[in-house]
Design a protein around this motif. Structure first.
Motif, PDB file in Angstrom:
ATOM      1  N   ARG A 137      -6.863  56.074 -33.450  1.00 52.80           N
ATOM      2  CA  ARG A 137      -5.427  56.027 -33.128  1.00 52.80           C
ATOM      3  C   ARG A 137      -4.539  56.419 -34.311  1.00 52.80           C
ATOM      4  O   ARG A 137      -4.669  55.879 -35.403  1.00 52.80           O
ATOM      5  CB  ARG A 137      -5.029  54.629 -32.642  1.00 52.80           C
ATOM      6  CG  ARG A 137      -3.601  54.570 -32.102  1.00 52.80           C
ATOM      7  CD  ARG A 137      -3.173  53.167 -31.743  1.00 52.80           C
ATOM      8  NE  ARG A 137      -3.776  52.668 -30.519  1.00 52.80           N
ATOM      9  CZ  ARG A 137      -3.289  52.885 -29.293  1.00 52.80           C
ATOM     10  NH1 ARG A 137      -2.186  53.594 -29.140  1.00 52.80           N
ATOM     11  NH2 ARG A 137      -3.898  52.393 -28.235  1.00 52.80           N
ATOM     12  N   ASN A 138      -3.636  57.370 -34.055  1.00 51.09           N
ATOM     13  CA  ASN A 138      -2.677  57.876 -35.055  1.00 51.09           C
ATOM     14  C   ASN A 138      -3.361  58.525 -36.262  1.00 51.09           C
ATOM     15  O   ASN A 138      -2.738  58.711 -37.305  1.00 51.09           O
ATOM     16  CB  ASN A 138      -1.743  56.763 -35.551  1.00 51.09           C
ATOM     17  CG  ASN A 138      -0.763  56.334 -34.475  1.00 51.09           C
ATOM     18  OD1 ASN A 138      -0.475  57.101 -33.564  1.00 51.09           O
ATOM     19  ND2 ASN A 138      -0.259  55.120 -34.586  1.00 51.09           N
ATOM     20  N   VAL A 192      -4.850  63.608 -34.020  1.00 51.73           N
ATOM     21  CA  VAL A 192      -4.656  65.049 -34.216  1.00 51.73           C
ATOM     22  C   VAL A 192      -5.878  65.630 -34.909  1.00 51.73           C
ATOM     23  O   VAL A 192      -6.360  65.067 -35.902  1.00 51.73           O
ATOM     24  CB  VAL A 192      -3.403  65.329 -35.080  1.00 51.73           C
ATOM     25  CG1 VAL A 192      -3.195  66.821 -35.266  1.00 51.73           C
ATOM     26  CG2 VAL A 192      -2.161  64.695 -34.461  1.00 51.73           C
ATOM     27  N   ILE A 244      -2.685  73.601 -35.094  1.00 55.39           N
ATOM     28  CA  ILE A 244      -1.866  72.718 -35.932  1.00 55.39           C
ATOM     29  C   ILE A 244      -2.031  73.197 -37.370  1.00 55.39           C
ATOM     30  O   ILE A 244      -3.101  73.043 -37.969  1.00 55.39           O
ATOM     31  CB  ILE A 244      -2.304  71.242 -35.810  1.00 55.39           C
ATOM     32  CG1 ILE A 244      -2.157  70.747 -34.375  1.00 55.39           C
ATOM     33  CG2 ILE A 244      -1.518  70.359 -36.787  1.00 55.39           C
ATOM     34  CD1 ILE A 244      -0.757  70.395 -33.949  1.00 55.39           C
ATOM     35  N   TRP A 245      -0.975  73.795 -37.916  1.00 57.25           N
ATOM     36  CA  TRP A 245      -1.047  74.418 -39.241  1.00 57.25           C
ATOM     37  C   TRP A 245      -0.393  73.572 -40.333  1.00 57.25           C
ATOM     38  O   TRP A 245      -0.678  73.771 -41.505  1.00 57.25           O
ATOM     39  CB  TRP A 245      -0.375  75.792 -39.211  1.00 57.25           C
ATOM     40  CG  TRP A 245      -1.234  76.827 -38.587  1.00 57.25           C
ATOM     41  CD1 TRP A 245      -1.282  77.145 -37.255  1.00 57.25           C
ATOM     42  CD2 TRP A 245      -2.202  77.670 -39.238  1.00 57.25           C
ATOM     43  NE1 TRP A 245      -2.224  78.130 -37.056  1.00 57.25           N
ATOM     44  CE2 TRP A 245      -2.796  78.477 -38.248  1.00 57.25           C
ATOM     45  CE3 TRP A 245      -2.617  77.820 -40.565  1.00 57.25           C
ATOM     46  CZ2 TRP A 245      -3.787  79.409 -38.529  1.00 57.25           C
ATOM     47  CZ3 TRP A 245      -3.603  78.757 -40.857  1.00 57.25           C
ATOM     48  CH2 TRP A 245      -4.175  79.540 -39.846  1.00 57.25           C
ATOM     49  N   THR A 246       0.529  72.704 -39.964  1.00 58.43           N
ATOM     50  CA  THR A 246       1.295  71.998 -40.995  1.00 58.43           C
ATOM     51  C   THR A 246       1.337  70.491 -40.721  1.00 58.43           C
ATOM     52  O   THR A 246       1.239  70.060 -39.567  1.00 58.43           O
ATOM     53  CB  THR A 246       2.761  72.503 -41.042  1.00 58.43           C
ATOM     54  OG1 THR A 246       3.424  72.120 -39.826  1.00 58.43           O
ATOM     55  CG2 THR A 246       2.826  74.018 -41.205  1.00 58.43           C
ATOM     56  N   PRO A 247       1.526  69.698 -41.778  1.00 59.86           N
ATOM     57  CA  PRO A 247       1.717  68.260 -41.599  1.00 59.86           C
ATOM     58  C   PRO A 247       2.877  67.955 -40.645  1.00 59.86           C
ATOM     59  O   PRO A 247       2.795  67.009 -39.850  1.00 59.86           O
ATOM     60  CB  PRO A 247       1.999  67.772 -43.029  1.00 59.86           C
ATOM     61  CG  PRO A 247       1.241  68.727 -43.903  1.00 59.86           C
ATOM     62  CD  PRO A 247       1.402  70.064 -43.212  1.00 59.86           C
ATOM     63  N   ALA A 248       3.925  68.742 -40.692  1.00 56.45           N
ATOM     64  CA  ALA A 248       5.068  68.495 -39.803  1.00 56.45           C
ATOM     65  C   ALA A 248       4.651  68.651 -38.336  1.00 56.45           C
ATOM     66  O   ALA A 248       5.084  67.878 -37.470  1.00 56.45           O
ATOM     67  CB  ALA A 248       6.216  69.456 -40.136  1.00 56.45           C
ATOM     68  N   ILE A 303       2.040  63.456 -32.887  1.00 59.99           N
ATOM     69  CA  ILE A 303       1.983  62.001 -32.738  1.00 59.99           C
ATOM     70  C   ILE A 303       3.284  61.482 -32.110  1.00 59.99           C
ATOM     71  O   ILE A 303       3.274  60.625 -31.231  1.00 59.99           O
ATOM     72  CB  ILE A 303       1.724  61.326 -34.113  1.00 59.99           C
ATOM     73  CG1 ILE A 303       0.352  61.725 -34.670  1.00 59.99           C
ATOM     74  CG2 ILE A 303       1.858  59.805 -34.003  1.00 59.99           C
ATOM     75  CD1 ILE A 303      -0.844  61.147 -33.943  1.00 59.99           C
ATOM     76  N   ARG A 304       4.400  62.024 -32.563  1.00 60.13           N
ATOM     77  CA  ARG A 304       5.691  61.582 -32.015  1.00 60.13           C
ATOM     78  C   ARG A 304       5.829  61.912 -30.531  1.00 60.13           C
ATOM     79  O   ARG A 304       6.517  61.217 -29.793  1.00 60.13           O
ATOM     80  CB  ARG A 304       6.843  62.206 -32.801  1.00 60.13           C
ATOM     81  CG  ARG A 304       6.960  61.584 -34.185  1.00 60.13           C
ATOM     82  CD  ARG A 304       8.273  61.891 -34.876  1.00 60.13           C
ATOM     83  NE  ARG A 304       8.422  61.032 -36.038  1.00 60.13           N
ATOM     84  CZ  ARG A 304       8.989  61.378 -37.176  1.00 60.13           C
ATOM     85  NH1 ARG A 304       9.490  62.604 -37.317  1.00 60.13           N
ATOM     86  NH2 ARG A 304       9.076  60.528 -38.179  1.00 60.13           N
ATOM     87  N   LEU A 363      -5.966  61.366 -38.401  1.00 60.83           N
ATOM     88  CA  LEU A 363      -6.299  62.783 -38.560  1.00 60.83           C
ATOM     89  C   LEU A 363      -7.808  62.946 -38.424  1.00 60.83           C
ATOM     90  O   LEU A 363      -8.583  62.241 -39.080  1.00 60.83           O
ATOM     91  CB  LEU A 363      -5.868  63.261 -39.945  1.00 60.83           C
ATOM     92  CG  LEU A 363      -6.200  64.730 -40.251  1.00 60.83           C
ATOM     93  CD1 LEU A 363      -5.281  65.663 -39.467  1.00 60.83           C
ATOM     94  CD2 LEU A 363      -6.083  65.009 -41.746  1.00 60.83           C
ATOM     95  N   ALA A 394       1.620  68.157 -37.176  1.00 58.78           N
ATOM     96  CA  ALA A 394       0.750  67.019 -36.859  1.00 58.78           C
ATOM     97  C   ALA A 394       1.591  65.789 -36.535  1.00 58.78           C
ATOM     98  O   ALA A 394       1.329  65.068 -35.562  1.00 58.78           O
ATOM     99  CB  ALA A 394      -0.181  66.734 -38.043  1.00 58.78           C
ATOM    100  N   LEU A 395       2.628  65.580 -37.338  1.00 62.78           N
ATOM    101  CA  LEU A 395       3.523  64.447 -37.094  1.00 62.78           C
ATOM    102  C   LEU A 395       4.231  64.598 -35.751  1.00 62.78           C
ATOM    103  O   LEU A 395       4.373  63.643 -34.983  1.00 62.78           O
ATOM    104  CB  LEU A 395       4.545  64.348 -38.236  1.00 62.78           C
ATOM    105  CG  LEU A 395       5.591  63.238 -38.118  1.00 62.78           C
ATOM    106  CD1 LEU A 395       4.949  61.871 -37.976  1.00 62.78           C
ATOM    107  CD2 LEU A 395       6.520  63.265 -39.338  1.00 62.78           C
ATOM    108  N   VAL A 425      -7.233  68.779 -37.072  1.00 62.79           N
ATOM    109  CA  VAL A 425      -6.849  69.947 -37.864  1.00 62.79           C
ATOM    110  C   VAL A 425      -8.122  70.577 -38.421  1.00 62.79           C
ATOM    111  O   VAL A 425      -8.974  69.867 -38.976  1.00 62.79           O
ATOM    112  CB  VAL A 425      -5.897  69.572 -39.016  1.00 62.79           C
ATOM    113  CG1 VAL A 425      -5.585  70.792 -39.884  1.00 62.79           C
ATOM    114  CG2 VAL A 425      -4.605  68.977 -38.461  1.00 62.79           C
TER     115      VAL A 425
END
Lengths: 238, 238
Positions: free
Chosen positions: A14-15, A211, A194-198, A204-205, A17, A200-201, A213
């Protein structure tokens, strides 16, 4: 002593990577002893789990890291499309290699063994009862996979089935993620582009359970090419 | 037969991507035979050159790939700041390992051997006459390095010298790049905090001669951490 496979539930992800550690063809890292280094780096970096393909790679990774491993094999449909974990013997091999979670293609297409995705999912759950992630490409496939007993869905195949090929593009399939999250209370893992942390976030949102990667972390050749292509575009426009 | 080192001029790097293949401390990839895999992946992905540190790593990479290698060693000033290629014996080792280009700290600080950056640059050029890239952190240091005979500048040290530490942040030091490009016709290599192909392209458009990318391609542990931290920020805000 209880084996690692007994301690992992879907809740462990959960939540989190999940880092996909894969290499193809003549990639310099395409050996178990090299992929293990990525898995180890992912563990040190805080990943919750590893996704890996091929019994040899899975075994090497399970021996080296203490994270749960989501295992698969790669086969092909008759039209050349990728087929995640083709048959029962693949499931057997993946589990024997130490994977705590098994990923299988759960699309409606008929496998070489004659089974559709949902039928294969229910048979695998019945035979082994282990954690199963259903790789799908549409909302309908996702719903059918949950009905068949999948513990979680992953958006992995969006863009890689004949009926979703037009979706492949630079962006992750946010539309599919949102549709799945709205339609079901099951765990939906975001995977693909999914290329960026943003990003990935954002997943989740939007309600993703976890996620995956891969390329953005573990494919230096592909990453190099992305930078080289960007610089070459300057030359073309100069 | 002419050696590789004879065939490389600074022109070989123009508009190109230089991939920095380095690992530190207990990083799983911190062995010559693992760093070589990154160098090979970079070559296959279209990189123009490799940046690498330590004679063993440089030698392994030079043996495996046919790209020019920009070599360095890492030392420390008395205050603990990083010192790129400390002394003459390091230069000798780097060149003997096969590097065609040598990177040296060209800041004004006095090395343990008593020489400032510009004096060290001119001595290294006088003794070996080989391609030399001066790692600097300010415009003034860049101008002094070119005066001392450097073949190119690199913005590597912006954020890593005591007088630029406040500059370290998420963004590359575009200000320094633009200042150097305006003030000199010398080759200015952009290095430091380039995370995306778009940033690399921006550097070239602003006049950079070439771009070095390291972490974003060759540091899976750091990349994993960046994704994990992004996901953790969601938990904090939930």
């Amino acid at each position: 002593m209880v084996g690692k496979e007994q301690q992992c539930s879907i809740e462990c992800l959960r939540n989190g990577l999940i880092v996909s550690c894969q290499a193809e063809d003549d990639d310099p890292f395409n050996r178990p002893e090299s992929l293990v280094l990525f898995a180890r780096a992912a563990e040190m970096g805080g990943a919750f789990a590893i996704r890996a393909q091929g019994a040899d790679n899975i075994q090497a990774i399970c021996t080296t890291v203490s994270l749960p491993v989501m295992g698969l094999t790669k086969g092909k449909y008759s039209d050349g499309s990728v087929l995640i974990t083709e048959d029962f013997e693949d499931v057997e091999r993946i589990l024997r290699a130490g994977a705590q979670i098994i990923a299988v293609d759960a699309t409606a297409r008929r496998r070489p063994n004659g089974l559709t995705g949902p039928k294969f999912v229910s048979e695998v759950k019945r035979k082994w009862g282990r954690l199963l992630v259903a790789d799908i490409s549409t909302l309908e496939e996702g719903l059918a996979a949950l009905d068949a007993g999948a513990d979680a869905l992953a958006t992995t195949l969006s863009g890689y089935t004949p009926h979703t090929r037009k979706k492949i593009g630079a962006e992750p399939d946010w539309e599919l993620l949102m549709a799945l999250v709205s339609a079901t209370s099951g765990a939906v893992i975001m995977e693909g582009r999914i290329w960026t942390p943003a990003q990935a976030l954002r997943a989740i949102r939007l309600g993703a359970f976890a996620v995956v990667v891969g390329t953005a972390i573990t494919r230096p050749r592909v990453l190099t090419r992305a930078f080289v292509d960007a610089l070459a575009s300057q030359e073309g426009s100069a």
